[in-house]
Design a protein around this motif. Structure first.
Motif, mmCIF file in Angstrom:
data_model
loop_
_atom_site.group_PDB
_atom_site.id
_atom_site.type_symbol
_atom_site.label_atom_id
_atom_site.label_comp_id
_atom_site.label_asym_id
_atom_site.label_seq_id
_atom_site.Cartn_x
_atom_site.Cartn_y
_atom_site.Cartn_z
ATOM 1 N N ASP A 1 79.339 98.650 95.501
ATOM 2 C CA ASP A 1 79.543 99.451 94.693
ATOM 3 C C ASP A 1 80.334 98.756 93.519
ATOM 4 O O ASP A 1 81.364 98.477 93.635
ATOM 5 N N THR A 2 79.733 98.481 92.301
ATOM 6 C CA THR A 2 80.344 97.881 91.060
ATOM 7 C C THR A 2 80.908 98.688 90.028
ATOM 8 O O THR A 2 81.205 98.209 89.139
ATOM 9 N N ARG A 3 80.799 100.045 90.198
ATOM 10 C CA ARG A 3 81.276 100.937 89.417
ATOM 11 C C ARG A 3 82.796 100.800 89.219
ATOM 12 O O ARG A 3 83.370 100.955 90.357
ATOM 13 N N PRO A 4 83.403 100.523 88.223
ATOM 14 C CA PRO A 4 84.804 100.333 88.166
ATOM 15 C C PRO A 4 85.873 101.737 88.032
ATOM 16 O O PRO A 4 85.225 102.551 87.718
ATOM 17 N N VAL A 5 86.914 101.660 88.472
ATOM 18 C CA VAL A 5 87.705 102.730 88.577
ATOM 19 C C VAL A 5 88.783 101.951 87.639
ATOM 20 O O VAL A 5 89.355 101.082 87.964
ATOM 21 N N VAL A 6 89.283 102.704 86.555
ATOM 22 C CA VAL A 6 90.062 102.232 85.432
ATOM 23 C C VAL A 6 91.402 103.169 85.752
ATOM 24 O O VAL A 6 91.209 104.249 85.759
ATOM 25 N N GLY B 1 88.627 98.087 95.152
ATOM 26 C CA GLY B 1 89.982 97.815 95.231
ATOM 27 C C GLY B 1 90.606 96.518 94.540
ATOM 28 O O GLY B 1 91.853 96.278 94.668
ATOM 29 N N GLU B 2 89.867 95.728 93.994
ATOM 30 C CA GLU B 2 90.301 94.402 93.506
ATOM 31 C C GLU B 2 90.073 94.407 92.106
ATOM 32 O O GLU B 2 89.187 95.020 91.213
ATOM 33 N N PRO B 3 91.102 93.802 91.301
ATOM 34 C CA PRO B 3 91.141 93.970 89.746
ATOM 35 C C PRO B 3 90.162 93.086 89.203
ATOM 36 O O PRO B 3 89.925 91.887 89.669
ATOM 37 N N VAL B 4 89.103 93.442 88.454
ATOM 38 C CA VAL B 4 88.256 92.731 87.652
ATOM 39 C C VAL B 4 87.930 92.818 86.552
ATOM 40 O O VAL B 4 87.425 92.007 85.954
ATOM 41 N N GLY C 1 78.966 96.620 82.090
ATOM 42 C CA GLY C 1 79.661 97.729 81.278
ATOM 43 C C GLY C 1 81.120 97.808 81.601
ATOM 44 O O GLY C 1 81.721 98.868 81.060
ATOM 45 N N ILE C 2 81.909 96.884 82.167
ATOM 46 C CA ILE C 2 83.356 97.150 82.645
ATOM 47 C C ILE C 2 84.178 96.705 81.438
ATOM 48 O O ILE C 2 85.055 97.538 81.055
ATOM 49 N N ARG D 1 83.090 97.530 78.162
ATOM 50 C CA ARG D 1 82.967 98.512 77.553
ATOM 51 C C ARG D 1 83.744 99.691 78.165
ATOM 52 O O ARG D 1 84.350 100.652 77.204
ATOM 53 N N ALA D 2 83.784 99.896 79.304
ATOM 54 C CA ALA D 2 84.499 100.991 80.181
ATOM 55 C C ALA D 2 85.947 101.069 79.730
ATOM 56 O O ALA D 2 86.772 101.918 79.482
ATOM 57 N N LEU D 3 86.508 99.647 79.901
ATOM 58 C CA LEU D 3 88.037 99.528 79.465
ATOM 59 C C LEU D 3 88.428 99.976 78.032
ATOM 60 O O LEU D 3 89.281 100.456 77.681
ATOM 61 N N THR D 4 87.288 99.177 77.241
ATOM 62 C CA THR D 4 87.438 99.428 75.784
ATOM 63 C C THR D 4 87.576 101.054 75.463
ATOM 64 O O THR D 4 88.442 101.593 74.830
ATOM 65 N N GLN D 5 86.605 101.815 75.854
ATOM 66 C CA GLN D 5 86.389 103.312 75.826
ATOM 67 C C GLN D 5 87.970 103.864 76.397
ATOM 68 O O GLN D 5 88.184 104.779 75.869
ATOM 69 N N ALA D 6 88.423 103.612 77.631
ATOM 70 C CA ALA D 6 89.560 104.293 78.208
ATOM 71 C C ALA D 6 90.710 103.595 77.277
ATOM 72 O O ALA D 6 91.654 104.667 77.069
ATOM 73 N N LEU D 7 90.676 102.555 76.608
ATOM 74 C CA LEU D 7 92.012 102.373 75.796
ATOM 75 C C LEU D 7 91.832 103.276 74.661
ATOM 76 O O LEU D 7 92.959 104.002 74.048
#
Length: 140
Positions: free
Chosen positions: A2-7, A50-53, A85-86, A88-94
């Motif tokens: 599962d490569t969906r990120p958890v931010v 569980g690993e920071p990517v 998409g990681i 993008r997900a980080l940018t949107q979360a910020l």
């Protein structure tokens, strides 16, 4: 896999130093402590299994006649996790965190020939505000 990120927001020195492979150089615990203690500093880390990517850091800046805005200071995604998409997900979360904190906007400086960064920020709904020059001072 599962490569969906958890931010998640980084709140400890251990979290910041565990993500040092995403930085330009090694993390120093005393600098990590200073980062966490500074009002308006924010780092979000993307985890896969569980690993920071990936990580994004932001710094609030205020001015008496403008209010507070968020500067996207740095974005990094580990090479094997790029183009998923990681970033993008980080940018949107910020951007969401900046909005929740009452910032009127967010900005980032990026070189025009950095195609990956330009595509990431545009996919996160950033608008191109035109050309500008960045001049720097180096101390020490």
């Amino acid at each position: 896999m599962d490569t969906r990120p958890v931010v998640r927001r980084a709140t400890t020195v251990a979290q910041l130093t565990a993500a040092e492979h995403l930085y330009d150089g090694p993390a120093r615990p005393e600098w990590a402590e200073r980062f966490l203690a500074a009002p308006g500093h924010l780092m979000l880390i993307a985890y896969v299994e569980g690993e920071p990517v990936g990580m994004v850091s932001g710094i609030e800046m205020s001015h008496p006649d403008k209010g507070t805005e968020m500067c996207l200071y740095e974005l990094s995604v580990d090479e094997p996790y790029r183009r998923r998409g990681i970033g993008r997900a980080l940018t949107q979360a910020l951007a969401e965190a900046a909005n929740e904190r009452g910032c009127y906007g967010m900005w980032v400086g990026v070189e025009r020939d950095n195609d990956a960064a330009m595509a990431t920020y545009r996919s996160a709904r950033a608008e191109d505000d035109g050309d500008f020059a960045m001049l720097t001072w180096t101390f020490g």
